[in-house]
Design an enzyme around this catalytic site. Structure first.
Site, short mmCIF file in Angstrom:
data_model
loop_
_atom_site.label_atom_id
_atom_site.label_comp_id
_atom_site.label_asym_id
_atom_site.label_seq_id
_atom_site.Cartn_x
_atom_site.Cartn_y
_atom_site.Cartn_z
CG PHE A 134 2.62 -4.31 13.90
CD1 PHE A 134 2.39 -5.62 13.49
CD2 PHE A 134 3.73 -4.05 14.69
CE1 PHE A 134 3.24 -6.65 13.85
CE2 PHE A 134 4.59 -5.08 15.07
CZ PHE A 134 4.35 -6.37 14.65
CG HIS A 135 -0.15 -0.77 7.86
ND1 HIS A 135 0.98 -1.50 7.59
CD2 HIS A 135 -0.85 -0.74 6.69
CE1 HIS A 135 0.98 -1.90 6.34
NE2 HIS A 135 -0.12 -1.45 5.76
NE ARG A 136 -1.92 -6.94 5.64
CZ ARG A 136 -2.27 -6.41 4.48
NH1 ARG A 136 -1.54 -5.46 3.94
NH2 ARG A 136 -3.36 -6.79 3.86
#
Length: 369
Positions: A207-209
């Site tokens: 997860f990075h958005r």
């Protein structure tokens, strides 16, 4: 000798650049590829180690851009590329994907009246809240040659009024890289800690958005999802620099760090990550490229986003789109996995090891005209 400037800024760019660079060097003696690394990813495992994994030479040009936000990064990158273009004559600029370096390189090339080629053109999420979507649209509309990875891209470009003779369906070059490096990532030695989790066929999470990790309430949902899976099985979570920063800032890190069924790691090398994916029972992500890698490897994937610019991963691949706030996510994921187990494995057109050859052939025709 025709000089080609290949512009890369992030991990996905490098993966797409490598097969093309090696194909040009081995099969196109009249073409000289030069690499510009803009420096958008500056963490070692997010960038430099990729050059080692992909057997790329040191970049011919290194910009080391450290921008403060999207606009600042694109602006500084354009200035840096413009300086390179001013120093010597290039016959073609090639940009990859949808990151800030992509848009900056395309604009700089177009404004300098150098033909621009966009690899992975035509993808659309139809969501202008995504910075990448704006980058895609700008890049496609200033580029001269558009190399498309899936049929939806051809349709999208046609609907936007782009001439058919600019568009070429060449296939997914990231899958070519996966195939060309398979003997390396299948045999790479993992750390003892990761190997223990790998052997348990873990859930792999990325997860990075910004919409998922920059908002504390949404970041809490990510944690809840991870804890839901870790109550029953092993979870490996390679943590993006942006995500670890937000976890620390919001004092959320202890919530998952102390769970014995969750392994937090630094960003993995390309080979480590592919090996981990290949033995996952499930991948949960908000990434674009991971949707494609899991679809090709036939690993169930759930993408926690409102939309995808890669619809073939849902139509023919193993991807399920999911709202991060959907409280029934576990039952829907279980149904998705059951459905995948019952169906035949689909082959996605032009996802093979010949994509770079098709692109090089197109480039040679351009210069022969």
């Amino acid at each position: 000798m025709k000089k080609i400037l290949l512009i890369a800024g992030t991990r996905p760019n490098f993966i797409k650049l490598a097969p093309l660079y090696h194909r040009i060097k081995s099969e196109a003696p009249d073409l000289q590829p030069l690499i510009c690394h803009t420096g958008q990813h500056f963490d070692f495992n997010m960038s430099d180690i990729f050059w080692q994994n992909l057997e790329l030479p040191a970049p011919d040009f290194q910009l080391n851009i450290k921008g403060n936000g999207v606009v600042d990064t694109i602006g500084k990158t354009m200035l840096g590329i413009n300086e390179i273009i001013g120093q010597q004559k290039f016959d073609l600029v090639i940009v990859f994907g949808d990151v800030n370096a992509t848009a900056a390189g395309a604009i700089a090339g177009a404004q300098s009246r150098i033909p621009v080629m966009h690899i992975e053109a035509g993808l659309r999420s139809f969501d202008r809240d995504m910075p990448e979507e704006i980058n895609r649209v700008i890049t496609d509309h200033v580029s001269d040659y558009l190399m498309v990875s899936e049929k939806s891209g051809v349709k999208n470009l046609k609907q936007e009024g782009i001439a058919d003779n600019k568009v070429n369906l060449t296939g997914n070059i990231m899958i070519e890289c996966l195939l060309k490096t398979k003997k390396h990532w299948e045999t790479i030695k993992l750390t003892k800690e990761i190997q223990l989790f790998y052997d348990r066929k873990p859930v792999v999470a990325t997860f990075h958005r910004p919409e998922n990790v920059d908002n504390p309430a949404t970041l809490q949902r990510v944690i809840d999802i991870l804890l839901s899976f870790s109550s029953e099985q092993a979870v490996v979570f390679p943590v993006h620099p942006r995500t670890i920063s937000q976890l620390k800032q919001n004092k959320f890190l202890d919530k998952i760090q102390n769970d014995p069924n969750i392994l937090l790691t630094d960003p993995l090398s390309y080979f480590e990550f592919l090996k981990l994916l290949s033995n996952a029972s499930l991948v949960i992500t908000d990434s674009g490229g991971v949707q494609e890698e899991t679809s090709f490897l036939n690993i169930p994937c759930v993408t926690f986003r409102k939309n995808t610019e890669r619809p073939v991963t849902v139509e023919l691949g193993t991807n399920l789109m999911m709202d991060i706030n959907d409280l029934n996510f576990r039952s829907q994921i279980a149904s998705h996995i059951t459905g995948l187990e019952k169906r035949e494995v689909n082959s996605i057109p032009l996802w093979d090891d010949q994509v770079s050859r098709r692109i090089v052939s197109f480039i040679e025709k351009i210069f022969a005209a």
